[in-house]
Design an enzyme around this catalytic site. Structure first.
Site, PDB file in Angstrom:
ATOM      1  N   ASP A 116       0.707  -1.193  -0.206  1.00 60.81           N
ATOM      2  CA  ASP A 116      -0.141  -0.467   0.080  1.00 60.81           C
ATOM      3  C   ASP A 116       0.920   1.005   0.097  1.00 60.81           C
ATOM      4  O   ASP A 116       1.659   1.501   0.488  1.00 60.81           O
ATOM      5  CB  ASP A 116      -0.947  -0.005   1.220  1.00 60.81           C
ATOM      6  CG  ASP A 116      -1.643   1.285   1.348  1.00 60.81           C
ATOM      7  OD1 ASP A 116      -2.129   2.157   1.359  1.00 60.81           O
ATOM      8  OD2 ASP A 116      -2.307   1.417   2.254  1.00 60.81           O
ATOM      9  N   SER A 158      -2.517  14.247 -13.175  1.00 64.31           N
ATOM     10  CA  SER A 158      -3.983  14.523 -14.053  1.00 64.31           C
ATOM     11  C   SER A 158      -4.223  16.173 -14.669  1.00 64.31           C
ATOM     12  O   SER A 158      -3.524  17.279 -14.473  1.00 64.31           O
ATOM     13  CB  SER A 158      -5.082  13.925 -12.900  1.00 64.31           C
ATOM     14  OG  SER A 158      -6.326  14.349 -13.041  1.00 64.31           O
ATOM     15  N   TYR A 176      -8.310  14.885  -4.155  1.00 64.79           N
ATOM     16  CA  TYR A 176      -7.736  14.459  -5.253  1.00 64.79           C
ATOM     17  C   TYR A 176      -7.153  15.789  -6.297  1.00 64.79           C
ATOM     18  O   TYR A 176      -5.849  15.063  -6.450  1.00 64.79           O
ATOM     19  CB  TYR A 176      -8.767  14.546  -6.523  1.00 64.79           C
ATOM     20  CG  TYR A 176      -8.365  13.148  -7.833  1.00 64.79           C
ATOM     21  CD1 TYR A 176      -7.025  12.011  -7.700  1.00 64.79           C
ATOM     22  CD2 TYR A 176      -8.487  13.969  -8.929  1.00 64.79           C
ATOM     23  CE1 TYR A 176      -7.169  11.473  -8.619  1.00 64.79           C
ATOM     24  CE2 TYR A 176      -8.049  13.212  -9.941  1.00 64.79           C
ATOM     25  CZ  TYR A 176      -7.258  11.882  -9.880  1.00 64.79           C
ATOM     26  OH  TYR A 176      -6.342  11.210 -10.788  1.00 64.79           O
ATOM     27  N   CYS A 177      -7.692  16.653  -6.503  1.00 63.70           N
ATOM     28  CA  CYS A 177      -6.721  18.007  -7.114  1.00 63.70           C
ATOM     29  C   CYS A 177      -6.207  18.535  -6.224  1.00 63.70           C
ATOM     30  O   CYS A 177      -5.069  18.416  -6.459  1.00 63.70           O
ATOM     31  CB  CYS A 177      -8.161  18.980  -6.931  1.00 63.70           C
ATOM     32  SG  CYS A 177      -9.422  18.700  -8.476  1.00 63.70           S
ATOM     33  N   ALA A 178      -5.962  18.812  -4.969  1.00 61.55           N
ATOM     34  CA  ALA A 178      -4.830  18.597  -4.172  1.00 61.55           C
ATOM     35  C   ALA A 178      -3.961  18.026  -4.217  1.00 61.55           C
ATOM     36  O   ALA A 178      -2.701  18.490  -4.187  1.00 61.55           O
ATOM     37  CB  ALA A 178      -5.466  18.888  -2.834  1.00 61.55           C
ATOM     38  N   SER A 179      -4.175  16.681  -4.543  1.00 65.31           N
ATOM     39  CA  SER A 179      -3.233  16.019  -3.988  1.00 65.31           C
ATOM     40  C   SER A 179      -2.247  15.887  -5.751  1.00 65.31           C
ATOM     41  O   SER A 179      -1.057  14.964  -5.506  1.00 65.31           O
ATOM     42  CB  SER A 179      -3.316  14.382  -4.222  1.00 65.31           C
ATOM     43  OG  SER A 179      -4.283  13.820  -5.250  1.00 65.31           O
ATOM     44  N   LYS A 180      -3.098  16.204  -6.545  1.00 66.19           N
ATOM     45  CA  LYS A 180      -2.131  16.058  -7.911  1.00 66.19           C
ATOM     46  C   LYS A 180      -1.428  17.222  -8.072  1.00 66.19           C
ATOM     47  O   LYS A 180      -0.516  17.828  -8.625  1.00 66.19           O
ATOM     48  CB  LYS A 180      -3.016  15.851  -9.375  1.00 66.19           C
ATOM     49  CG  LYS A 180      -4.452  15.014  -9.191  1.00 66.19           C
ATOM     50  CD  LYS A 180      -3.150  13.637  -8.971  1.00 66.19           C
ATOM     51  CE  LYS A 180      -3.958  11.740  -9.574  1.00 66.19           C
ATOM     52  NZ  LYS A 180      -2.811  11.261  -9.390  1.00 66.19           N
TER      53      LYS A 180
END
Ligand SMILES: NC(=O)c1ccc[n+]([C@@H]2O[C@H](COP(=O)([O-])OP(=O)(O)OC[C@H]3O[C@@H](n4cnc5c(N)ncnc54)[C@H](OP(=O)(O)O)[C@@H]3O)[C@@H](O)[C@H]2O)c1
Length: 268
Positions: free
Chosen positions: A61, A139, A152-156
């Site tokens: 993981d 992304s 998700y956006c913050a991570s990308k």
């Protein structure tokens, strides 16, 4: 002869979607491949279709630092070095910020951002020695915030910024650092996307048949690695979104809102 013959390629999240397509294409080109993921059933299928090929599969993981270390240690024990790392493992989400539990947001960041950081840290000495390549599968959401996908956006965005800084640090070392930004690509990502309480959504709200295939996406990524590109933005819609957001951000807010909401409700 393929440029990738006998190269050691590590691809995180290679049991499904884009990662699986990358694993199979690199094997066809004669590379030695290692991959990881969490689900044993998916691994079994990958193993069965690639018997007697140089494919190392490890349960890991990527949100856990120790799992990443053990995975990379195993790659070194088996292959002795690493030429290319593709940080591909990722998870999406679909829940409004007002409704989502904080733990869900942290889970997305831990997998998509920290997972890439851990694997890169442990691979870096070998990749530097070989003047190899580090790839982050980011992304369009790494350029444009999308509703229902805040973490998700913050991570990308984080992946893009971190890799740009790392690229600059490594500029004169011969290592190529690249972030690739697929547009909508047919895969398991929308089924696996986390809902507000951090469990898989279990359905896709979009027409997967109209999207780029994972195989086409993997082909673009491999070509970009070969050409030592800096970034790769995929699909017509993806390129248009990045362009609109750069030059017309307020209009992009409205168009993006209209795309994801119907009668005030998030429907994609
Ligand atoms: N498909 C798209 O439309 C799209 C668009 C832009 C960017 N991307 C990016 O492309 C990458 C690949 O996505 P995909 O579309 O191929 O998704 P996918 O079909 O859901 O595949 C994701 C892969 O990552 C693995 N994974 C997920 N969480 C993991 C974890 N914690 N540790 C290790 N492995 C993990 C999954 O295996 P397990 O579940 O077994 O762990 C699976 O092999 C992601 O980074 C995604 O953000 C996809």
């Amino acid at each position: 002869m393929s440029l990738f013959k006998d190269k050691v390629v590590v691809i995180t999240g290679g049991s499904d979607g884009i990662g699986k397509a990358l694993v199979e294409m690199f094997l066809k080109m004669g590379a030695k491949v290692a991959t990881c993921g969490r689900n044993y059933d998916k691994f079994y299928q990958l193993q069965q279709t690639n018997v007697s090929k140089p494919l190392l599969i490890q349960a890991a993981d990527v949100s856990k630092e120790l799992d990443c270390k053990n995975f990379i240690d195993k790659v070194i024990a088996n292959y002795g070095t690493i030429d290319i790392l593709i940080n591909n493992a990722g998870v999406s989400m679909r829940a409004l910020f007002a409704d989502v539990e904080l733990d869900t947001l942290k889970k997305v960041m831990d997998i998509n951002f920290w997972g890439a950081v851990y694997c890169t840290k442990f691979c870096l000495p070998y990749i530097t020695q070989n003047k190899g390549t580090i790839v982050g599968v980011s992304s369009i959401a790494g350029y444009r915030g999308l509703p229902g996908r805040t973490a998700y956006c913050a991570s990308k965005f984080a992946v893009n910024g971190w890799l740009e800084a790392l690229r600059t640090e490594l500029l004169n070392t011969g290592v190529n650092v690249m972030w690739v930004c697929p547009g909508f690509t047919s895969s398991n990502i929308r089924n696996a996307a986390l809902n507000s309480n951090g469990t898989s959504q279990g359905e896709t709200t979009m027409d997967e048949g109209k999207m780029m295939t994972s195989e086409a996406c993997a082909t673009h990524i491999i070509n970009a690695i070969e050409k030592k590109k800096r970034t790769l933005v995929l699909t017509f819609t993806g390129k248009r979104t990045v362009f609109m957001n750069k030059f017309f951000p307020a209009l992009a807010d409205k168009l993006t809102h209209n795309y994801f909401f119907k009668n005030g409700v998030l429907f994609k």
